[in-house]
Enzyme design. Structure first.
Site, short mmCIF file in Angstrom:
data_model
loop_
_atom_site.label_atom_id
_atom_site.label_comp_id
_atom_site.label_asym_id
_atom_site.label_seq_id
_atom_site.Cartn_x
_atom_site.Cartn_y
_atom_site.Cartn_z
CB THR A 41 -1.71 23.05 48.04
OG1 THR A 41 -2.35 22.41 49.14
CG2 THR A 41 -1.15 22.02 47.11
CD GLN A 48 25.80 28.22 41.74
OE1 GLN A 48 25.39 29.08 42.50
NE2 GLN A 48 26.92 27.58 41.98
CB ILE A 64 18.53 28.36 35.00
CG1 ILE A 64 17.42 28.31 33.94
CG2 ILE A 64 19.61 27.35 34.69
CD1 ILE A 64 16.50 29.47 33.95
NE ARG A 65 19.96 21.97 36.91
CZ ARG A 65 20.55 20.88 37.42
NH1 ARG A 65 21.80 20.95 37.80
NH2 ARG A 65 19.91 19.74 37.52
NE ARG A 74 19.33 33.59 18.33
CZ ARG A 74 18.44 32.88 17.63
NH1 ARG A 74 17.45 32.24 18.24
NH2 ARG A 74 18.53 32.82 16.33
NE ARG A 89 24.48 34.25 22.26
CZ ARG A 89 23.29 33.84 22.60
NH1 ARG A 89 22.69 34.36 23.63
NH2 ARG A 89 22.68 32.90 21.91
CG HIS A 127 5.56 25.12 47.90
ND1 HIS A 127 6.04 24.60 49.08
CD2 HIS A 127 5.81 24.19 46.94
CE1 HIS A 127 6.55 23.39 48.85
NE2 HIS A 127 6.43 23.13 47.56
CG HIS A 181 12.27 23.89 47.04
ND1 HIS A 181 12.64 22.90 47.92
CD2 HIS A 181 12.82 23.55 45.85
CE1 HIS A 181 13.38 22.00 47.29
NE2 HIS A 181 13.51 22.38 46.04
NE ARG A 226 20.42 27.13 44.31
CZ ARG A 226 21.35 26.37 43.75
NH1 ARG A 226 22.58 26.36 44.23
NH2 ARG A 226 21.05 25.59 42.74
C1 LIG Z 1 24.48 23.37 47.50
C2 LIG Z 1 24.01 22.87 46.16
C3 LIG Z 1 24.89 22.20 45.33
C4 LIG Z 1 24.46 21.72 44.08
N1 LIG Z 1 25.34 21.08 43.26
C5 LIG Z 1 24.96 20.63 42.05
C6 LIG Z 1 25.84 19.96 41.14
O1 LIG Z 1 27.00 19.75 41.46
N2 LIG Z 1 25.38 19.55 39.94
C7 LIG Z 1 24.07 19.76 39.54
O2 LIG Z 1 23.71 19.37 38.44
N3 LIG Z 1 23.21 20.38 40.36
C8 LIG Z 1 23.60 20.83 41.58
N4 LIG Z 1 22.72 21.48 42.39
C9 LIG Z 1 21.35 21.73 41.90
C10 LIG Z 1 20.33 20.76 42.56
O3 LIG Z 1 20.60 19.43 42.24
C11 LIG Z 1 18.91 21.13 42.09
O4 LIG Z 1 18.84 20.96 40.69
C12 LIG Z 1 18.54 22.55 42.41
O5 LIG Z 1 18.86 22.85 43.74
C13 LIG Z 1 17.05 22.74 42.19
O6 LIG Z 1 16.35 22.04 43.17
P1 LIG Z 1 14.95 21.36 42.88
O7 LIG Z 1 15.04 20.41 41.74
O8 LIG Z 1 14.47 20.81 44.17
O9 LIG Z 1 14.07 22.66 42.50
P2 LIG Z 1 12.92 22.81 41.40
O10 LIG Z 1 13.44 22.50 40.06
O11 LIG Z 1 12.31 24.14 41.63
O12 LIG Z 1 11.90 21.69 41.79
C14 LIG Z 1 11.18 21.74 43.02
C15 LIG Z 1 10.69 20.33 43.30
O13 LIG Z 1 9.77 19.96 42.28
C16 LIG Z 1 9.96 18.59 41.95
N5 LIG Z 1 10.35 18.50 40.53
C17 LIG Z 1 10.57 19.53 39.68
N6 LIG Z 1 10.86 19.09 38.45
C18 LIG Z 1 10.86 17.75 38.54
C19 LIG Z 1 11.09 16.71 37.62
N7 LIG Z 1 11.39 16.93 36.33
N8 LIG Z 1 11.00 15.43 38.05
C20 LIG Z 1 10.68 15.16 39.33
N9 LIG Z 1 10.43 16.09 40.26
C21 LIG Z 1 10.51 17.36 39.87
C22 LIG Z 1 11.02 18.05 42.90
O14 LIG Z 1 10.39 17.54 44.03
C23 LIG Z 1 11.79 19.28 43.29
O15 LIG Z 1 12.44 19.17 44.53
C24 LIG Z 1 23.11 21.95 43.65
C25 LIG Z 1 22.24 22.64 44.50
C26 LIG Z 1 22.67 23.10 45.73
C27 LIG Z 1 21.69 23.86 46.60
#
Ligand SMILES: Cc1cc2nc3c(=O)[nH]c(=O)nc-3n(C[C@H](O)[C@H](O)[C@H](O)COP(=O)(O)OP(=O)(O)OC[C@H]3O[C@@H](n4cnc5c(N)ncnc54)[C@H](O)[C@@H]3O)c2cc1C
Length: 308
Positions: free
Chosen positions: A89, A109, A111-112, A124, A200, A218, A222, A227
């Protein structure tokens, strides 16, 4: 073109402004504030704002009234301790905001990572530039046969040229179609045309988009741990590596701790640890009898610098 002359002027204007503040500032980061740092063929990363520094991490950890700073060695020790023990924290007290220009497939990638605030350029509302990513020849690699998510040898000669030609002509054709569908020509003159939000839809994943992306220290680490890792796709890694440099400028003690305890450290399973203990004791260890899968065994041996 990474930046138009007008955009360059805007950056220069902003860099020309400075005023007194009581807030923590970091001179090494101020040096590059607002500057686009090039990534890939048309992309960039710019730091556009930040809050806090290494001392802010220390200050929050000690819940102190002043800057919280004691001797540099004590601050370094505390930051290392926080990183080592995943006391996360205090690192959330610092924030950073980037402006990023990136291909759409990289953005998908990126935005995940949900623990950030994002505002993307609206296609848009605005017209996308005719800019698409074409890999540099040294990154034009064939599909790996052992890893479905990876690359193998770099393509060369006619095979490489064919790929480059195909990527360019397909993207140019897609953009020409987009431009024809729009209600505005290249000079800005309007005419009847399709809504931008529909025009688009035939553009491919290699076209560039832009966003503002704000996160805390933090969650930035992560993101970078995933990445900037060699397993990440090269194109997003290229962005992460530039951002690692901004981290180094911003919070050098945290950066050093991050490299030491996260980026260059390893997570070892309980079974893996038992194998290491037996190896240290001089036992002969048969991989099949350890309980590790072949892949885990290989990864562990690589970690120990003992590739089979
Ligand atoms: C090498 C690599 C390959 C990958 N391949 C794929 C793939 O094939 N398909 C695919 O879909 N994704 C893939 N991903 C994406 C991966 O699964 C994660 O979605 C992405 O790396 C984001 O990580 P995160 O959720 O830890 O990060 P953030 O979304 O920033 O979250 C950080 C942390 O917060 C917590 N958190 C955030 N939101 C939530 C929630 N809603 N519920 C519970 N805990 C939460 C978790 O502890 C999480 O680790 C890949 C990622 C990497 C690095």
């Amino acid at each position: 073109m990474r930046l138009t002359p007008e955009q360059r002027d805007q950056v220069a204007d902003q860099r020309g402004e400075a005023g007194p503040t009581r807030r923590a500032t970091v001179s090494a980061l101020e040096e590059i504030l607002y500057e686009p740092l090039p990534v890939l063929d048309h992309g960039f990363v710019r730091v556009v704002d930040y809050m806090g520094d290494d001392a802010a991490v220390v200050q929050a950890a000690r819940v102190s009234y002043g800057r919280g700073t004691r001797k540099v060695s004590e601050d370094r020790g505390l930051i290392n301790y926080l990183m080592r023990h995943r006391h996360t924290t205090p690192f959330e007290m610092c924030e950073i905001k980037y402006h990023v220009k990136l291909p759409i497939f990289v953005a998908r990638q990126w935005i995940r990572h949900r623990t950030a605030n994002v505002n993307e350029y609206s296609a848009r509302y605005s017209i996308l530039d005719n800019e698409f990513y074409v890999p540099a020849p040294e990154h034009l690699a064939a599909q790996a046969t052992t890893n479905q998510q990876g690359r193998s040898e770099v393509l060369e000669g006619a095979a490489a040229q064919r790929v480059l030609d195909l990527l360019r002509t397909e993207a140019e054709r897609a953009y020409a179609g987009y431009a024809e569908l729009l209600n505005e020509d290249a000079s800005g003159a309007t005419r009847p045309g399709l809504a931008r939000e529909l025009a688009r839809i035939n553009l491919s994943l290699g076209f560039y988009t832009q966003w503002y992306w704000k996160t805390d220290l933090h969650n930035l680490m992560h993101f970078l741990s995933l990445r900037a890792d060699p397993h990440a796709q090269y194109e997003i890694r290229a962005y992460a590596e530039v951002m690692l440099e901004t981290l180094k400028r911003w919070v050098p003690m945290t950066y050093a701790a991050f490299l030491e305890y996260r980026m260059n450290a390893a997570l070892i399973s309980a079974t893996g640890l038992a194998v290491i203990r037996r190896l240290l004791a001089g036992d002969t260890v048969e991989p099949e009898a350890t309980g590790l899968s072949r892949r885990e065994w290989r990864e562990l041996m690589q970690l120990l610098g003992r590739p089979e």
